[in-house]
Design a protein around this motif. Structure first.
Motif, mmCIF file in Angstrom:
data_model
loop_
_atom_site.group_PDB
_atom_site.id
_atom_site.type_symbol
_atom_site.label_atom_id
_atom_site.label_comp_id
_atom_site.label_asym_id
_atom_site.label_seq_id
_atom_site.Cartn_x
_atom_site.Cartn_y
_atom_site.Cartn_z
ATOM 1 N N THR A 71 17.550 2.934 1.250
ATOM 2 C CA THR A 71 17.640 2.714 2.716
ATOM 3 C C THR A 71 16.183 3.018 3.511
ATOM 4 N N LEU A 72 15.560 3.962 3.094
ATOM 5 C CA LEU A 72 14.371 4.415 3.557
ATOM 6 C C LEU A 72 12.997 3.922 2.856
ATOM 7 N N TRP A 73 13.248 3.188 1.860
ATOM 8 C CA TRP A 73 12.113 2.665 1.280
ATOM 9 C C TRP A 73 11.781 1.297 2.108
ATOM 10 N N PRO A 74 10.654 0.738 2.015
ATOM 11 C CA PRO A 74 9.910 -0.514 2.948
ATOM 12 C C PRO A 74 11.087 -1.316 3.251
ATOM 13 N N PHE B 80 10.898 -4.445 6.022
ATOM 14 C CA PHE B 80 10.138 -5.279 5.227
ATOM 15 C C PHE B 80 10.828 -6.165 4.235
ATOM 16 N N GLU B 81 10.306 -7.259 4.249
ATOM 17 C CA GLU B 81 11.292 -8.294 3.230
ATOM 18 C C GLU B 81 10.442 -8.009 1.490
ATOM 19 N N ARG B 82 9.415 -7.702 1.740
ATOM 20 C CA ARG B 82 8.440 -7.694 0.480
ATOM 21 C C ARG B 82 7.580 -6.266 0.573
ATOM 22 N N TYR B 83 7.573 -5.740 -0.576
ATOM 23 C CA TYR B 83 6.700 -4.351 -0.788
ATOM 24 C C TYR B 83 6.109 -4.271 -2.020
ATOM 25 N N TYR B 84 4.859 -3.698 -2.042
ATOM 26 C CA TYR B 84 4.224 -3.604 -3.057
ATOM 27 C C TYR B 84 3.177 -2.635 -2.986
ATOM 28 N N GLY B 85 3.201 -1.358 -3.675
ATOM 29 C CA GLY B 85 2.529 -0.159 -3.293
ATOM 30 C C GLY B 85 3.028 1.259 -3.988
ATOM 31 N N GLY C 147 0.901 -1.159 0.043
ATOM 32 C CA GLY C 147 -0.147 0.156 -0.120
ATOM 33 C C GLY C 147 0.800 1.235 0.005
ATOM 34 N N LYS C 148 0.201 2.276 0.496
ATOM 35 C CA LYS C 148 0.842 3.720 0.601
ATOM 36 C C LYS C 148 1.881 3.790 1.590
ATOM 37 N N TRP C 149 3.003 4.243 1.174
ATOM 38 C CA TRP C 149 4.105 4.264 2.185
ATOM 39 C C TRP C 149 4.404 5.792 2.632
ATOM 40 N N HIS C 150 4.842 6.708 1.728
ATOM 41 C CA HIS C 150 5.135 8.138 1.984
ATOM 42 C C HIS C 150 6.044 8.303 3.362
#
Length: 750
Positions: free
Chosen positions: A139-142, A147-152, A122-125
């Protein structure tokens, strides 16, 4: 080997029966907009969670997007971790760096180290502007914070029909389009289900931590007509009566305690009975569309819950559902059919918006309801998102965990805050907050676990004090009392023109409320208890010092001198070639102060045809393309269309196609088409171009287009039929960029 003794690595093993955790975070959803909190908008799946768990009616957030997310995931106050404002605006003050420090490890990192699988959808921001491109840093992405996986979506906003999506550490196109029924909320639910299924297939006994941060119900209020139609006529009697009926249901259900007073309508919200027929018809439709979007969102959450139940994981999953702030008033007094007009400061009118009546919620709009519905959506409180009044800071909280919470369907009235959720999760998982992570000593968590309240409705509140500050709006809670300022300051659009309140910090007036017997902040006792007010004001200043709230600013301009330079700032000249992904808005040369974009091409023998380059779409965008042999520049400025085209076909031996833009005043500009460097046609604009073409970021695309077009003359992908060798962008180097304008137009007040 037979003579040797193996030594095995020490593995993280979670205790048998340790729970899964699912955090569902809604966006811009007010205290009164869920069915279980009094609304008549259908949210049966969220209501089911509340019926099987607990509802907290004194849960608080920061009143803004990025700060609440930072507080929730770290367990620390937002300024203390550098997120005093939006992540889009990094400054050189400790409370406003927009960079969560290594000393505040997030829940996913702690649980990952303890043996949980971790995933965010989902939304990160929470990634600083300038670090959201294909070059990172990540570095500051999910995936950089545990987090091992991210989609959003990394940004603060998104077009739900054509979002700018990220999978792990790279941008991807949506897996469908509007014509096929694609919608971001459904896509996110699909991804949660798929990721959890993959996880349980691979390691059935390994618990997961899933952060499911819906982009909804943040504007634009996009939803298919089938979800809107059932609400036709449901809100015809307006926001005041809807608010009164909602309040009655809140009292009857106990989500609002008996004796609560419904706060009065502020004078800047129009009385419904004073509106003309056109206004009522438009505003009613806006809320019908919002209601349809919320019910659609609830249905996606329901799919996730049903899946967990179907695989036998629901009862041992701690489900926590809340919103990042109160309902949003960024649609202004009359609402908006294109929220880019709000960021550009363009006026809205009922007459103009009515022309889009049948399009609301669809692909041609970027819509937001009138602010009367935001006021109603936060019943029984005052104000809305971005203010320290309860309408901005108090949102729904539902917690369900059948394996660990024996009570069902009860209301808890302890004062609590977003910072309390991280320590709650850790306690329920049986994991201690670490003293050190990667050799970095951790700052103490400011939150306190809510677990003691689960089976004891009379348990004391986990905290006795909490400060609030967002864009200069301030409040202090201390031992049941709350002091709140009337600060408006450099507000947005209609707010600065119409709202009553202080425009400067020295003129702020503080009100005082005893929240123990005044649930809705309705009875101001400042005049009768000046000593108590002085105590809370002093406590606020002490907290401000302790948590790095200072220095204060209530807008954008004053922050500009403190903007942190990017490690790799946008160049004044750049060359781009086809064959790669889109170029992120944040790393393009700064276009707002003027530019020349020249493409070296080979024209197809059959004539110029297709996209040379595109940025944005028909809600706000610009594209250069060939059409029937001519060269066209299509412009969509906050929904208004402009077009330049050559009056003759482009010769086959042409090698240069371009355009030039120059602002001529604060409210006008000049655009020119260039063929082999020569002026072909020019157009004087009645406004300047924006710096950011989409609130969710779309990036520069070369040789084709995706999603929606800039206008109705072509249909993506509409590829260039010749050859594009490269594209050069040149911007003025003598005049520095205007950071105030760049930031203000690129943010969507998230």
């Amino acid at each position: 080997m037979a003579e040797s003794t193996p030594h095995h690595p020490e593995l993280s093993r979670v205790p048998r029966g340790a729970p899964n955790v699912l955090i569902v975070l809604l966006d811009d959803t007010g205290f009164a907009q869920l069915g279980c909190f009094g609304s008549d908008i259908a949210t049966p799946n969220i209501d089911r969670l509340a019926a099987g768990g607990l509802s907290f009616n004194r849960f608080h957030v920061t009143a803004l997007c990025s700060p609440t997310r930072a507080a929730l995931l770290t367990g620390r106050n937002h300024h203390a971790v550098g997120m005093g404002f939006l992540s889009d605006m990094a400054m050189g003050f400790p409370g406003y760096t927009a960079r969560i420090p290594p000393s505040a490890a997030m829940i996913p990192r702690i649980l990952r180290d303890a043996g949980w699988g971790t995933m965010a959808v989902g939304k990160w921001h929470l990634t600083p502007r300038g670090e959201r491109s294909a070059a990172g840093p990540f570095t500051l992405w999910p995936t950089g914070v545990g987090f091992e996986r991210y989609y959003g979506v990394l940004h603060g906003g998104a077009n739900y029909w054509t979002p700018n999506l990220v999978r792990d550490q790279h941008y991807v196109d949506p897996p469908g389009d509007y014509e096929d029924g694609y919608h971001l909320s459904a896509d996110l639910a699909d991804r949660v289900i798929t990721t959890i299924t993959d996880h349980k297939h691979a390691a059935p006994g390994k618990p997961f931590f899933c952060y499911y941060a819906e982009a909804a119900t943040h504007a634009p209020h996009h939803v298919a007509p089938d979800w809107v139609e059932p609400y036709r006529g449901a809100f015809d009697d307006g926001w005041e009566r809807w608010r009164e009926r909602t309040f009655e249901r809140q009292l009857a259900s106990g989500i609002v305690p008996a004796g609560t007073r419904l706060t009065e309508r502020p004078p800047w919200v129009q009385p419904w009975d004073d509106l003309d027929g056109d206004s009522r018809r438009l505003f009613t439709r806006m809320h019908e569309v919002y209601a349809g979007m919320l019910t659609h969102t609830d249905a996606q959450i329901g799919r996730v819950i049903d899946h967990l139940e179907g695989i036998g994981e629901l009862d041992n999953t701690v489900v926590i559902l809340c919103s990042d702030n109160g309902a949003s008033a960024e649609g202004g007094q009359v609402g908006s059919v294109n929220e880019h007009r709000f960021t550009k400061g363009l006026p809205e009118s009922v007459t103009a918006n009515l022309e889009w009546f049948d399009e609301l919620g669809g692909p041609r709009t970027y819509n937001h309801y009138a602010w009367g519905w935001a006021w109603a959506g936060n019943t029984p409180f005052r104000l809305w998102k971005r203010y320290a009044w309860l309408g901005g800071t108090r949102t729904p909280l539902v917690i369900r965990w059948p394996a660990g919470i024996t009570t069902r369907g009860e209301v808890r009235n302890q004062f609590c805050h977003a910072v309390d959720l991280a320590p709650t999760v850790l306690e329920l998982c049986g994991v201690d907050s670490p003293e050190s992570v990667d050799g970095v000593t951790q700052m103490p968590m400011h939150g306190v676990s809510l677990a003691a309240t689960f089976d004891d409705p009379d348990a004391p509140s986990p905290r006795s004090e909490q400060y609030f500050e967002i864009q200069g709006s301030r409040a202090m809670y201390l031992n049941g009392w709350k002091a709140t300022t009337d600060h408006v300051g450099q507000a947005h659009g209609d707010e600065i023109a119409l709202m009553e309140g202080s425009l400067s910090f020295p003129d702020d007036n503080w009100s005082l409320f005893n929240l123990d017997d005044d649930f809705s902040e309705a009875h101001d006792r400042a005049a009768e208890l000046p000593e108590k007010l002085a105590e809370l004001k002093a406590a606020w200043w002490e907290a401000a010092q302790r948590y790095h709230v200072l220095p204060l600013d209530d807008g954008y301009a004053g922050r500009m001198t403190a903007i942190s330079p990017a490690a790799h700032p946008p160049p004044t000249y750049a060359r781009y070639r086809p064959g790669a992904g889109r170029v992120a808005d944040e790393v393009l040369p700064v276009l707002v102060r003027g530019f020349t974009i020249e493409a070296e091409v080979t024209v197809d023998p059959n004539g110029a045809s297709g996209i040379v380059w595109a940025l944005g779409d028909w809600t706000s965008g610009i594209a250069l393309y060939g059409l029937e042999g001519t060269l066209v520049l299509g412009l969509c400025l906050s929904g208004d269309q402009y077009r330049l085209a050559t009056d003759r076909r482009i010769p086959q031996n042409t090698t240069g196609l371009g355009c030039r833009y120059q602002p001529t005043s604060v409210a006008s500009g000049l655009v020119e088409l260039l063929v082999d460097g020569d002026l072909a046609v020019r157009l004087e604009l009645d406004r300047t171009l924006p710096n950011s073409w989409q609130n969710g970021g779309t990036g520069l695309i070369i040789g084709y287009d995706t999603g929606f077009p800039v206008n109705g003359e072509y249909r993506p992908p509409f590829p260039w039929t010749g050859t594009i060798h490269h594209i050069d962008i040149t911007t003025p180097s003598a005049a520095p960029p205007n950071p105030a304008r760049i930031i203000q137009e690129s943010l969507n007040a998230d």
